[in-house]
Design a protein around this motif. Structure first.
Motif, PDB file in Angstrom:
ATOM      1  N   ASP A 149       0.861  -1.183   0.000  1.00  0.00           N
ATOM      2  CA  ASP A 149       0.000   0.000   0.000  1.00  0.00           C
ATOM      3  C   ASP A 149       0.901   1.238   0.000  1.00  0.00           C
ATOM      4  OD1 ASP A 149      -1.796   1.985   0.346  1.00  0.00           O
ATOM      5  OD2 ASP A 149      -2.569   1.299   2.287  1.00  0.00           O
ATOM      6  N   LEU A 150       1.026   1.850  -1.181  1.00  0.00           N
ATOM      7  CA  LEU A 150       1.971   2.970  -1.307  1.00  0.00           C
ATOM      8  C   LEU A 150       1.468   4.247  -0.643  1.00  0.00           C
ATOM      9  CD1 LEU A 150       3.265   2.365  -4.937  1.00  0.00           C
ATOM     10  CD2 LEU A 150       4.537   2.072  -2.811  1.00  0.00           C
ATOM     11  N   ALA A 151       0.156   4.277  -0.331  1.00  0.00           N
ATOM     12  CA  ALA A 151      -0.381   5.449   0.369  1.00  0.00           C
ATOM     13  C   ALA A 151      -0.129   5.308   1.871  1.00  0.00           C
ATOM     14  CB  ALA A 151      -1.865   5.575   0.085  1.00  0.00           C
ATOM     15  N   ASN A 152       0.257   4.120   2.262  1.00  0.00           N
ATOM     16  CA  ASN A 152       0.440   3.822   3.685  1.00  0.00           C
ATOM     17  C   ASN A 152       1.656   2.920   3.844  1.00  0.00           C
ATOM     18  OD1 ASN A 152      -0.360   3.979   6.286  1.00  0.00           O
ATOM     19  ND2 ASN A 152      -2.492   3.381   5.830  1.00  0.00           N
ATOM     20  N   LYS A 153       2.834   3.507   3.674  1.00  0.00           N
ATOM     21  CA  LYS A 153       4.039   2.672   3.602  1.00  0.00           C
ATOM     22  C   LYS A 153       4.445   2.153   4.980  1.00  0.00           C
ATOM     23  CE  LYS A 153       5.496   5.315  -0.378  1.00  0.00           C
ATOM     24  NZ  LYS A 153       6.290   6.411  -0.887  1.00  0.00           N
ATOM     25  N   SER A 154       4.681   0.864   5.048  1.00  0.00           N
ATOM     26  CA  SER A 154       5.047   0.268   6.332  1.00  0.00           C
ATOM     27  C   SER A 154       6.501   0.619   6.668  1.00  0.00           C
ATOM     28  CB  SER A 154       4.888  -1.249   6.277  1.00  0.00           C
ATOM     29  OG  SER A 154       5.866  -1.775   5.417  1.00  0.00           O
TER      30      SER A 154
ATOM     31  N   GLY B 284      11.800   4.954  -0.993  1.00  0.00           N
ATOM     32  CA  GLY B 284      10.386   4.852  -0.608  1.00  0.00           C
ATOM     33  C   GLY B 284       9.512   4.418  -1.772  1.00  0.00           C
ATOM     34  N   LYS B 285      10.159   3.916  -2.826  1.00  0.00           N
ATOM     35  CA  LYS B 285       9.401   3.523  -4.019  1.00  0.00           C
ATOM     36  C   LYS B 285       9.541   2.027  -4.288  1.00  0.00           C
ATOM     37  CE  LYS B 285       9.738   8.015  -6.159  1.00  0.00           C
ATOM     38  NZ  LYS B 285      10.010   8.804  -7.332  1.00  0.00           N
ATOM     39  N   VAL B 286       8.622   1.534  -5.127  1.00  0.00           N
ATOM     40  CA  VAL B 286       8.749   0.168  -5.640  1.00  0.00           C
ATOM     41  C   VAL B 286       9.182   0.264  -7.102  1.00  0.00           C
ATOM     42  CG1 VAL B 286       7.083  -0.885  -4.076  1.00  0.00           C
ATOM     43  CG2 VAL B 286       6.255   0.097  -6.226  1.00  0.00           C
ATOM     44  N   PRO B 287       9.856  -0.728  -7.634  1.00  0.00           N
ATOM     45  CA  PRO B 287      10.242  -1.967  -6.947  1.00  0.00           C
ATOM     46  C   PRO B 287      11.524  -1.804  -6.127  1.00  0.00           C
ATOM     47  CG  PRO B 287      11.028  -2.043  -9.203  1.00  0.00           C
ATOM     48  CD  PRO B 287      10.280  -0.741  -9.050  1.00  0.00           C
ATOM     49  N   VAL B 288      11.629  -2.696  -5.137  1.00  0.00           N
ATOM     50  CA  VAL B 288      12.903  -2.851  -4.425  1.00  0.00           C
ATOM     51  C   VAL B 288      13.089  -4.346  -4.199  1.00  0.00           C
ATOM     52  CG1 VAL B 288      11.827  -2.487  -2.140  1.00  0.00           C
ATOM     53  CG2 VAL B 288      14.268  -2.113  -2.413  1.00  0.00           C
TER      54      VAL B 288
ATOM     55  N   TYR C 231      17.381  -1.171  -6.214  1.00  0.00           N
ATOM     56  CA  TYR C 231      16.171  -0.494  -6.679  1.00  0.00           C
ATOM     57  C   TYR C 231      16.424   0.129  -8.041  1.00  0.00           C
ATOM     58  CZ  TYR C 231      18.903   3.086  -4.297  1.00  0.00           C
ATOM     59  OH  TYR C 231      19.935   3.884  -3.885  1.00  0.00           O
ATOM     60  N   GLU C 232      15.412   0.812  -8.584  1.00  0.00           N
ATOM     61  CA  GLU C 232      15.338   1.278  -9.979  1.00  0.00           C
ATOM     62  C   GLU C 232      15.049   0.048 -10.833  1.00  0.00           C
ATOM     63  OE1 GLU C 232      15.108   4.047 -11.722  1.00  0.00           O
ATOM     64  OE2 GLU C 232      15.110   5.168  -9.871  1.00  0.00           O
ATOM     65  N   SER C 233      13.827  -0.007 -11.359  1.00  0.00           N
ATOM     66  CA  SER C 233      13.357  -1.230 -12.024  1.00  0.00           C
ATOM     67  C   SER C 233      14.303  -1.751 -13.114  1.00  0.00           C
ATOM     68  CB  SER C 233      11.946  -1.032 -12.575  1.00  0.00           C
ATOM     69  OG  SER C 233      11.873   0.125 -13.355  1.00  0.00           O
TER      70      SER C 233
ATOM     71  N   ALA D  48      11.945   4.215 -21.738  1.00  0.00           N
ATOM     72  CA  ALA D  48      10.765   3.888 -20.917  1.00  0.00           C
ATOM     73  C   ALA D  48      10.783   4.714 -19.631  1.00  0.00           C
ATOM     74  CB  ALA D  48      10.742   2.395 -20.601  1.00  0.00           C
ATOM     75  N   ASP D  49      11.967   4.852 -19.033  1.00  0.00           N
ATOM     76  CA  ASP D  49      12.112   5.642 -17.801  1.00  0.00           C
ATOM     77  C   ASP D  49      11.877   7.126 -18.031  1.00  0.00           C
ATOM     78  OD1 ASP D  49      12.671   3.874 -15.804  1.00  0.00           O
ATOM     79  OD2 ASP D  49      14.850   4.109 -15.899  1.00  0.00           O
ATOM     80  N   ASP D  50      12.483   7.622 -19.115  1.00  0.00           N
ATOM     81  CA  ASP D  50      12.497   9.078 -19.345  1.00  0.00           C
ATOM     82  C   ASP D  50      11.233   9.575 -20.037  1.00  0.00           C
ATOM     83  OD1 ASP D  50      15.045   9.016 -18.353  1.00  0.00           O
ATOM     84  OD2 ASP D  50      16.040   9.144 -20.305  1.00  0.00           O
TER      85      ASP D  50
ATOM     86  N   LEU E 118       8.088   7.205 -21.542  1.00  0.00           N
ATOM     87  CA  LEU E 118       6.758   6.601 -21.371  1.00  0.00           C
ATOM     88  C   LEU E 118       6.268   6.682 -19.920  1.00  0.00           C
ATOM     89  CD1 LEU E 118       4.477   5.247 -22.952  1.00  0.00           C
ATOM     90  CD2 LEU E 118       5.374   3.036 -22.216  1.00  0.00           C
ATOM     91  N   TYR E 119       7.132   6.295 -18.970  1.00  0.00           N
ATOM     92  CA  TYR E 119       6.654   6.256 -17.577  1.00  0.00           C
ATOM     93  C   TYR E 119       6.162   7.629 -17.095  1.00  0.00           C
ATOM     94  CZ  TYR E 119       6.451   6.077 -12.545  1.00  0.00           C
ATOM     95  OH  TYR E 119       6.023   6.226 -11.252  1.00  0.00           O
ATOM     96  N   PRO E 120       6.984   8.698 -17.195  1.00  0.00           N
ATOM     97  CA  PRO E 120       6.476   9.982 -16.672  1.00  0.00           C
ATOM     98  C   PRO E 120       5.248  10.497 -17.418  1.00  0.00           C
ATOM     99  CG  PRO E 120       8.658  10.266 -17.681  1.00  0.00           C
ATOM    100  CD  PRO E 120       8.393   8.796 -17.643  1.00  0.00           C
TER     101      PRO E 120
HETATM  102  N1  GSH Z   1      12.440   5.076 -11.879  1.00  0.00           N
HETATM  103  C1  GSH Z   1      11.862   4.285 -10.828  1.00  0.00           C
HETATM  104  C2  GSH Z   1      10.440   4.741 -10.571  1.00  0.00           C
HETATM  105  C3  GSH Z   1       9.854   4.061  -9.360  1.00  0.00           C
HETATM  106  C4  GSH Z   1       8.491   4.642  -9.021  1.00  0.00           C
HETATM  107  O1  GSH Z   1       8.233   5.848  -9.226  1.00  0.00           O
HETATM  108  N2  GSH Z   1       7.623   3.801  -8.447  1.00  0.00           N
HETATM  109  C5  GSH Z   1       6.312   4.235  -8.066  1.00  0.00           C
HETATM  110  C6  GSH Z   1       5.263   3.193  -8.428  1.00  0.00           C
HETATM  111  S1  GSH Z   1       5.214   2.904 -10.145  1.00  0.00           S
HETATM  112  C7  GSH Z   1       6.251   4.395  -6.562  1.00  0.00           C
HETATM  113  O2  GSH Z   1       6.767   3.568  -5.841  1.00  0.00           O
HETATM  114  N3  GSH Z   1       5.614   5.460  -6.094  1.00  0.00           N
HETATM  115  C8  GSH Z   1       5.409   5.654  -4.711  1.00  0.00           C
HETATM  116  C9  GSH Z   1       5.804   7.020  -4.254  1.00  0.00           C
HETATM  117  O3  GSH Z   1       6.408   7.775  -5.055  1.00  0.00           O
HETATM  118  O4  GSH Z   1       5.529   7.343  -3.108  1.00  0.00           O
HETATM  119  C10 GSH Z   1      11.880   2.797 -11.215  1.00  0.00           C
HETATM  120  O5  GSH Z   1      11.812   2.488 -12.407  1.00  0.00           O
HETATM  121  O6  GSH Z   1      12.029   1.946 -10.327  1.00  0.00           O
END
Ligand code: GSH
Length: 167
Positions: free
Chosen positions: A2-7, A17-21, A30-32, A66-68, A70-72
């Motif tokens: 739950d990214l809105a409620n990080k444990s 603080g992001k996924v994936p890890v 980290y960094e997919s 994809a990082d620079d 599509l994703y954003p």
């Molecule tokens: N460039 C990073 C981006 C990671 C990212 O932004 N993950 C998002 C989910 S897709 C996330 O964890 N967001 C939670 C937050 O920012 O609090 C990667 O590819 O791993």
């Protein structure tokens, strides 16, 4: 997760603080795209980076894209409003998304099935955005019909067991 409620457990292992890890013998990776390359190196098969150095370079070029790109673009176009982005930023993201889809369309032309040789981490790097991309198309924010090569490529990846298992 739950990214809105990080444990606390998650925050202890994810420096951003992001996924994936991935925690490998106590060390956080980290960094997919980096995680995917690590997994590709430590597991015997399937190998998901091309053997040929030039194809491998192209795989990495598209992983960076994809990082620079599509994703954003997909992220801001999809959830920008609830994350405090302005209307101008959302419009800009939609424009960037169209440019990105046009670049993918061109790359996938000439009957190229995948972005760099066989199915590779370049395709994987994009696939995480497909669900949101489909939602944007359903909402009429973008017209996927303008990008037939992209649609065929998405369908072929969405049909893979690995994609379905990740869903
Ligand atoms: N460039 C990073 C981006 C990671 C990212 O932004 N993950 C998002 C989910 S897709 C996330 O964890 N967001 C939670 C937050 O920012 O609090 C990667 O590819 O791993």
């Amino acid at each position: 997760m739950d990214l809105a409620n990080k444990s606390e457990e998650f925050l202890n292992v994810s420096p951003t603080g992001k996924v994936p890890v991935v925690v490998a013998n106590g060390d956080s990776l980290y960094e997919s795209n980096v995680v995917n390359q690590y997994l590709d190196e430590v597991f015997e098969s399937p190998k998901l980076l091309p053997e040929d150095p030039k194809q491998r370079a192209y795989a990495r070029i598209w992983m960076a894209s994809a990082d620079d790109n599509l994703y954003p673009a997909v992220f801001i176009a999809s959830v920008g409003r609830e994350r405090g982005f302005s209307e101008a930023q959302i419009a800009e993201a939609l424009e960037k998304l169209k440019t990105t889809l046009a670049a993918l369309e061109e790359r996938l032309g000439d009957r190229r099935e995948y972005l760099a040789g066989e199915f590779s981490l370049a395709d994987v790097a994009h696939a995480g955005n497909f669900v949101r991309l489909r939602e944007l198309a359903e909402e009429g924010e973008i017209g996927l019909a303008d990008y037939p090569n992209v649609v065929a490529w998405m369908e072929s990846i969405e049909a893979r067991e690995s994609f379905k298992a990740a869903g």
